[in-house]
Design an enzyme around this catalytic site. Structure first.
Site, PDB file in Angstrom:
ATOM      1  N   ASP A 111      -6.685  -6.456   4.355  1.00 49.12           N
ATOM      2  CA  ASP A 111      -6.052  -5.133   4.386  1.00 49.12           C
ATOM      3  C   ASP A 111      -6.085  -4.573   5.804  1.00 49.12           C
ATOM      4  O   ASP A 111      -7.151  -4.341   6.361  1.00 49.12           O
ATOM      5  CB  ASP A 111      -6.827  -4.208   3.434  1.00 49.12           C
ATOM      6  CG  ASP A 111      -6.208  -2.824   3.323  1.00 49.12           C
ATOM      7  OD1 ASP A 111      -5.092  -2.618   3.826  1.00 49.12           O
ATOM      8  OD2 ASP A 111      -6.858  -1.960   2.695  1.00 49.12           O
ATOM      9  N   MET A 137     -11.468  -5.874   5.562  1.00 51.02           N
ATOM     10  CA  MET A 137     -10.660  -4.922   6.338  1.00 51.02           C
ATOM     11  C   MET A 137     -10.344  -5.515   7.699  1.00 51.02           C
ATOM     12  O   MET A 137     -11.242  -5.955   8.415  1.00 51.02           O
ATOM     13  CB  MET A 137     -11.409  -3.602   6.542  1.00 51.02           C
ATOM     14  CG  MET A 137     -11.568  -2.737   5.298  1.00 51.02           C
ATOM     15  SD  MET A 137     -10.017  -2.238   4.519  1.00 51.02           S
ATOM     16  CE  MET A 137      -9.183  -1.374   5.839  1.00 51.02           C
ATOM     17  N   MET A 147     -12.081   4.461  -0.384  1.00 47.89           N
ATOM     18  CA  MET A 147     -12.758   4.720   0.899  1.00 47.89           C
ATOM     19  C   MET A 147     -13.434   6.075   0.771  1.00 47.89           C
ATOM     20  O   MET A 147     -12.995   7.088   1.333  1.00 47.89           O
ATOM     21  CB  MET A 147     -11.724   4.681   2.037  1.00 47.89           C
ATOM     22  CG  MET A 147     -11.255   3.255   2.325  1.00 47.89           C
ATOM     23  SD  MET A 147      -9.703   3.213   3.228  1.00 47.89           S
ATOM     24  CE  MET A 147      -8.570   3.338   1.852  1.00 47.89           C
ATOM     25  N   MET A 169      -8.963   8.171  -0.180  1.00 41.47           N
ATOM     26  CA  MET A 169      -9.809   8.564   0.961  1.00 41.47           C
ATOM     27  C   MET A 169     -10.323   9.980   0.737  1.00 41.47           C
ATOM     28  O   MET A 169      -9.568  10.852   0.283  1.00 41.47           O
ATOM     29  CB  MET A 169      -9.006   8.522   2.255  1.00 41.47           C
ATOM     30  CG  MET A 169      -8.340   7.183   2.537  1.00 41.47           C
ATOM     31  SD  MET A 169      -7.610   7.177   4.174  1.00 41.47           S
ATOM     32  CE  MET A 169      -6.611   5.677   4.091  1.00 41.47           C
ATOM     33  N   ASP A 197      -4.732   3.666  -1.809  1.00 40.86           N
ATOM     34  CA  ASP A 197      -5.815   4.013  -0.885  1.00 40.86           C
ATOM     35  C   ASP A 197      -6.334   5.417  -1.181  1.00 40.86           C
ATOM     36  O   ASP A 197      -5.647   6.410  -0.942  1.00 40.86           O
ATOM     37  CB  ASP A 197      -5.301   3.947   0.563  1.00 40.86           C
ATOM     38  CG  ASP A 197      -5.119   2.507   1.022  1.00 40.86           C
ATOM     39  OD1 ASP A 197      -6.072   1.726   0.899  1.00 40.86           O
ATOM     40  OD2 ASP A 197      -4.005   2.182   1.495  1.00 40.86           O
ATOM     41  N   HIS A 250      -1.289  -1.273  -4.125  1.00 38.21           N
ATOM     42  CA  HIS A 250      -2.561  -0.909  -3.484  1.00 38.21           C
ATOM     43  C   HIS A 250      -2.598   0.608  -3.289  1.00 38.21           C
ATOM     44  O   HIS A 250      -1.696   1.185  -2.674  1.00 38.21           O
ATOM     45  CB  HIS A 250      -2.651  -1.644  -2.148  1.00 38.21           C
ATOM     46  CG  HIS A 250      -3.944  -1.502  -1.431  1.00 38.21           C
ATOM     47  ND1 HIS A 250      -5.060  -2.258  -1.723  1.00 38.21           N
ATOM     48  CD2 HIS A 250      -4.302  -0.702  -0.400  1.00 38.21           C
ATOM     49  CE1 HIS A 250      -6.044  -1.936  -0.904  1.00 38.21           C
ATOM     50  NE2 HIS A 250      -5.615  -0.981  -0.083  1.00 38.21           N
ATOM     51  N   SER A 259       0.839  -1.196   0.000  1.00 36.43           N
ATOM     52  CA  SER A 259       0.000   0.000   0.000  1.00 36.43           C
ATOM     53  C   SER A 259       0.871   1.242   0.000  1.00 36.43           C
ATOM     54  O   SER A 259       1.686   1.448   0.907  1.00 36.43           O
ATOM     55  CB  SER A 259      -0.897   0.016   1.239  1.00 36.43           C
ATOM     56  OG  SER A 259      -1.447   1.305   1.381  1.00 36.43           O
TER      57      SER A 259
HETATM   58  C1  DX5 Z   1      -6.200   1.624   5.746  1.00 40.81           C
HETATM   59  C2  DX5 Z   1      -5.785   1.288   4.346  1.00 40.81           C
HETATM   60  C3  DX5 Z   1      -4.724   0.274   4.265  1.00 40.81           C
HETATM   61  C4  DX5 Z   1      -3.421   0.710   4.882  1.00 40.81           C
HETATM   62  C5  DX5 Z   1      -2.726  -0.507   5.409  1.00 40.81           C
HETATM   63  O1  DX5 Z   1      -7.414   2.316   5.722  1.00 40.81           O
HETATM   64  O2  DX5 Z   1      -6.893   0.787   3.614  1.00 40.81           O
HETATM   65  O3  DX5 Z   1      -4.506  -0.137   2.937  1.00 40.81           O
HETATM   66  O4  DX5 Z   1      -2.560   1.346   4.005  1.00 40.81           O
HETATM   67  O5  DX5 Z   1      -1.606  -0.097   6.128  1.00 40.81           O
HETATM   68  P1  DX5 Z   1      -0.888  -1.100   7.143  1.00 40.81           P
HETATM   69  O6  DX5 Z   1      -0.447  -2.278   6.351  1.00 40.81           O
HETATM   70  O7  DX5 Z   1       0.219  -0.293   7.687  1.00 40.81           O
HETATM   71  O8  DX5 Z   1      -1.928  -1.469   8.181  1.00 40.81           O
HETATM   72 ZN    ZN Z   2      -6.467  -0.159   1.664  1.00 40.29          ZN
END
Ligand code: DX5
Ligand code: ZN
Length: 246
Positions: free
Chosen positions: A194, A156, A87, A56, A54, A52, A19
């Site tokens: 994740d 999640m 997200m 947000m 993310d 990956h 990620s």
């Molecule tokens: C959290 C994200 C994850 C995050 C995971 O909301 O969706 O993808 O980057 O990070 P780690 O692996 O550090 O928990």
């Molecule tokens: Zn994620």
């Protein structure tokens, strides 16, 4: 087409999806390249399977990251398939744009989608795999029928919003259920996890039946991200050897 893309990935090898939430946002292309190719001493394994991303929106989650223009630029800057985790609110409106931008997999949250079946069709029609994500407290059972329209399920294992949180092992019951539904032919899904995946937690996730492991801080917090990817993949192979062909 999209479904073939999914089937060719299933059971080939454990998939690792670093990620970029934990990467340096000023050097995204370099950070993508750091995991796309195997580093020194990685045992000959390929680099990461997916990157990956993310997304947000500061509404669905209390954090703001990046959006479509950054994904478009990343797509042009790297060959590694992009796994976009949205997200965001109103994914019915915004998610197809990520598929059109060339993302390999576009994951939306079931808690935010208005018409997840129609949305899956739109994502596939735009050339992407369709992914559905469930937060830690969202049950799986009500969505089994909906998941027949999807290619990936993202479970999640932290509350979405931030990297570096602790893994929530209680979500593995949902992984076991999903694994059973896939193995008995009721669903055809890549099961993805994740949140909080690292050397200490990946084995129990692997034993529960995960196919694709997202890891942010465990990869980009390591001195050698490519080596961290290889080490995570090797842990999965060791803990669930029956699941993977050589
Ligand atoms: C959290 C994200 C994850 C995050 C995971 O909301 O969706 O993808 O980057 O990070 P780690 O692996 O550090 O928990
Ligand atoms: Zn994620």
């Amino acid at each position: 087409m999209a479904v073939e893309g999914r089937d060719s990935l299933l059971g080939v090898h454990p998939m690792i999806a670093p990620s970029i939430l934990s990467a340096d946002f000023a050097r995204l292309a370099e950070e993508a390249a750091a995991v796309a190719t195997p580093g020194e001493g990685t045992g000959g394994y390929p680099g990461a399977d997916w990157l990956h991303v993310d997304v947000m929106d500061a509404h669905f989650v209390p954090n703001l990251t990046l959006g479509l223009p950054v994904v478009q630029s990343l797509r042009a800057a790297t060959d590694i398939p992009l796994d976009c985790h949205l997200m965001i609110e109103d994914p019915d409106r915004w998610a197809p744009g990520y598929a059109e931008a060339g993302a390999k997999n576009v994951t939306v949250h079931v808690e935010a989608a208005h018409d997840p079946v129609m949305l899956a069709r739109d994502l596939r029609a735009a050339g992407a795999l369709a992914g559905l994500s469930i937060k830690p407290n969202t049950p799986l059972d009500p969505y089994v029928e909906v998941l027949k329209h999807y290619d990936t399920l993202l479970v999640m294992s932290v509350e979405p919003g931030f990297g570096g949180q602790s893994f929530m092992p209680e979500v593995l019951d949902k992984v076991r259920t999903a694994r059973r539904l896939v193995d008995t032919g009721h669903l055809k899904l890549i099961v993805e996890i994740d949140g909080g995946i690292n050397a200490d937690t990946i084995e129990e996730a692997a034993e529960a039946g995960v196919d694709c492991f997202v890891a942010g801080s465990a990869v980009y917090g390591a001195d050698d991200p490519a080596r961290a990817v290889a080490a995570l993949r090797e842990s999965v192979r060791r803990s669930a050897p029956h699941r993977w062909a050589d």
